[in-house]
Enzyme design. Structure first.
Site, PDB file in Angstrom:
ATOM      1  N   SER A 161       0.872  -1.185   0.000  1.00  0.00           N
ATOM      2  CA  SER A 161       0.000   0.000   0.000  1.00  0.00           C
ATOM      3  C   SER A 161       0.902   1.226   0.000  1.00  0.00           C
ATOM      4  CB  SER A 161      -0.841  -0.008   1.280  1.00  0.00           C
ATOM      5  OG  SER A 161      -1.435   1.256   1.500  1.00  0.00           O
ATOM      6  N   TYR A 220      -2.388  -1.122  10.444  1.00  0.00           N
ATOM      7  CA  TYR A 220      -2.279  -1.267   8.986  1.00  0.00           C
ATOM      8  C   TYR A 220      -0.936  -0.721   8.489  1.00  0.00           C
ATOM      9  CZ  TYR A 220      -3.968  -1.066   4.096  1.00  0.00           C
ATOM     10  OH  TYR A 220      -4.146  -1.224   2.736  1.00  0.00           O
TER      11      TYR A 220
HETATM   12  P1  NAD Z   1     -11.384  -6.221  -0.265  1.00  0.00           P
HETATM   13  O1  NAD Z   1     -11.990  -6.102   1.082  1.00  0.00           O
HETATM   14  O2  NAD Z   1     -12.198  -5.912  -1.472  1.00  0.00           O
HETATM   15  O3  NAD Z   1     -10.771  -7.678  -0.454  1.00  0.00           O
HETATM   16  C1  NAD Z   1     -10.054  -8.317   0.566  1.00  0.00           C
HETATM   17  C2  NAD Z   1      -9.963  -9.785   0.251  1.00  0.00           C
HETATM   18  O4  NAD Z   1      -9.263 -10.420   1.329  1.00  0.00           O
HETATM   19  C3  NAD Z   1     -11.338 -10.480   0.154  1.00  0.00           C
HETATM   20  O5  NAD Z   1     -11.283 -11.481  -0.840  1.00  0.00           O
HETATM   21  C4  NAD Z   1     -11.494 -11.099   1.542  1.00  0.00           C
HETATM   22  O6  NAD Z   1     -12.374 -12.221   1.567  1.00  0.00           O
HETATM   23  C5  NAD Z   1     -10.062 -11.495   1.806  1.00  0.00           C
HETATM   24  N1  NAD Z   1      -9.794 -11.734   3.218  1.00  0.00           N
HETATM   25  C6  NAD Z   1      -9.985 -10.899   4.274  1.00  0.00           C
HETATM   26  N2  NAD Z   1      -9.652 -11.520   5.417  1.00  0.00           N
HETATM   27  C7  NAD Z   1      -9.248 -12.762   5.078  1.00  0.00           C
HETATM   28  C8  NAD Z   1      -8.783 -13.881   5.821  1.00  0.00           C
HETATM   29  N3  NAD Z   1      -8.668 -13.856   7.160  1.00  0.00           N
HETATM   30  N4  NAD Z   1      -8.456 -15.004   5.140  1.00  0.00           N
HETATM   31  C9  NAD Z   1      -8.581 -15.066   3.785  1.00  0.00           C
HETATM   32  N5  NAD Z   1      -9.012 -14.038   3.039  1.00  0.00           N
HETATM   33  C10 NAD Z   1      -9.336 -12.897   3.682  1.00  0.00           C
HETATM   34  O7  NAD Z   1     -10.078  -5.295  -0.193  1.00  0.00           O
HETATM   35  P2  NAD Z   1      -9.081  -4.727  -1.320  1.00  0.00           P
HETATM   36  O8  NAD Z   1      -9.182  -3.248  -1.274  1.00  0.00           O
HETATM   37  O9  NAD Z   1      -9.233  -5.438  -2.591  1.00  0.00           O
HETATM   38  O10 NAD Z   1      -7.685  -5.095  -0.626  1.00  0.00           O
HETATM   39  C11 NAD Z   1      -6.794  -6.060  -1.128  1.00  0.00           C
HETATM   40  C12 NAD Z   1      -5.381  -5.696  -0.693  1.00  0.00           C
HETATM   41  O11 NAD Z   1      -5.030  -4.447  -1.256  1.00  0.00           O
HETATM   42  C13 NAD Z   1      -5.208  -5.552   0.833  1.00  0.00           C
HETATM   43  O12 NAD Z   1      -3.974  -6.121   1.227  1.00  0.00           O
HETATM   44  C14 NAD Z   1      -5.204  -4.071   1.029  1.00  0.00           C
HETATM   45  O13 NAD Z   1      -4.496  -3.685   2.177  1.00  0.00           O
HETATM   46  C15 NAD Z   1      -4.511  -3.621  -0.245  1.00  0.00           C
HETATM   47  N6  NAD Z   1      -4.734  -2.225  -0.584  1.00  0.00           N
HETATM   48  C16 NAD Z   1      -5.980  -1.767  -0.841  1.00  0.00           C
HETATM   49  C17 NAD Z   1      -6.140  -0.429  -1.163  1.00  0.00           C
HETATM   50  C18 NAD Z   1      -7.485   0.157  -1.467  1.00  0.00           C
HETATM   51  O14 NAD Z   1      -7.578   1.399  -1.534  1.00  0.00           O
HETATM   52  N7  NAD Z   1      -8.527  -0.626  -1.660  1.00  0.00           N
HETATM   53  C19 NAD Z   1      -5.044   0.432  -1.200  1.00  0.00           C
HETATM   54  C20 NAD Z   1      -3.785  -0.079  -0.933  1.00  0.00           C
HETATM   55  C21 NAD Z   1      -3.645  -1.410  -0.622  1.00  0.00           C
END
Ligand code: NAD
Length: 260
Positions: free
Chosen positions: A142, A155
């Site tokens: 991130s 985080y």
């Molecule tokens: P999201 O909530 O849409 O997806 C998260 C995924 O992780 C889902 O498939 C969920 O079922 C899974 N998950 C959560 N807890 C779990 C567990 N205990 N075991 C197995 N699976 C689990 O979120 P996203 O925004 O797509 O995030 C994905 C990654 O991207 C994360 O690591 C997040 O930190 C990172 N990220 C997101 C953003 C953003 O703005 N959305 C920005 C930077 C980084």
């Protein structure tokens, strides 16, 4: 092209992970899906990816907060495909609260899922990658791996940790055809971000509209959300043969956020 390769993407039932498996399957990779969600919807997704891209797709609902659950998923995937050539550590959760009010259980869960899970998948995947002298590991970090924001102590700590882990493993395997990188998205409008808007509004005492305008997009000079497809395309490039000389890199994809 990724034909004949196998990709395991944690947290691929939603958001960025779903975008990544869609892109890697389109490139010809077999897929191990992981993540939570409605069983029928996940089965529909599994069938659709397999049929559309003529690849093998399996699902494992391992809980990434539990090392024994991760270990069992990795052993099953290795038994099925022989190696996990492309490992994408993407599963992640968020919680927004002042540090002196931060629930201990949330701290532990964020460190387990956003940081320790990658240690458990990587240690299981590396022996087969080393044997084949080819592998790609991409950790979805991130912008918060590079800079901090208030009220996100767990985080930010986990994401800074994954950056250090990425660099360390990259050095350990650099001569063995294996690359290890982290991608650092800015805000992407996925369920993870949608869910934190009300909490951020509460923590800062402002409206939800003000959170989007003055907190989320204020961080990004482009004033636009990063898209799932953009993060998936960068990840797919890192998984290609052409990216063989990119390793140990912590790559921002955040609309200029960390240029500030
Ligand atoms: P999201 O909530 O849409 O997806 C998260 C995924 O992780 C889902 O498939 C969920 O079922 C899974 N998950 C959560 N807890 C779990 C567990 N205990 N075991 C197995 N699976 C689990 O979120 P996203 O925004 O797509 O995030 C994905 C990654 O991207 C994360 O690591 C997040 O930190 C990172 N990220 C997101 C953003 C953003 O703005 N959305 C920005 C930077 C980084």
């Amino acid at each position: 092209m990724l034909k004949g390769r196998t990709a395991l993407v944690t947290g691929s039932t939603s958001g960025i992970g779903l975008g990544i498996v869609t892109r890697l399957a389109a490139g010809g990779a077999n897929i191990v899906l992981n993540g939570f969600g409605d069983a029928a919807e996940i089965e529909r997704l599994r069938r659709e990816l397999a049929a559309k891209h003529r690849v093998s797709v399996v699902y494992d609902g391992a809980d990434m907060s539990r090392p024994e659950s991760i270990s069992s998923m990795m052993q099953k995937a290795l038994a099925e495909f022989g190696a996990i050539d492309l490992l994408v550590n993407n599963a992640g959760i968020q919680h927004v609260a002042p540090v002196d009010d931060f629930p201990v259980a949330k701290w532990d869960a964020i460190i387990a899922i956003n940081l320790s899970a990658a240690f458990h998948t990587v240690r299981a995947a590396l022996p087969a990658m080393k044997q084949r002298r080819w592998g790609r590991i991409v950790n979805v970090a991130s912008a918060h791996a590079l800079v901090a924001s208030p009220y996100k102590s767990a985080y930010v700590a986990a994401k800074h940790g994954i950056a250090g882990f990425t660099k360390t493993v990259a050095l350990e395997v650099a001569e063995q055809g294996i690359t290890v990188n982290a991608v650092c998205p800015g805000y992407v409008l996925t369920p993870l971000v949608q869910q934190q808007i009300p909490d951020t509004a509460k923590a800062r005492g402002i409206s939800e509209e003000a959170v989007v305008r003055d907190v989320l997009l204020a961080a990004q000079p482009t004033k636009k959300f990063v898209t799932v497809e953009e993060v998936a395309a960068l990840t797919a490039f890192l998984c290609s043969d052409e990216a063989a000389s990119i390793t140990g890199a912590i790559l921002p994809i955040e609309g200029g956020w960390t240029a500030h």
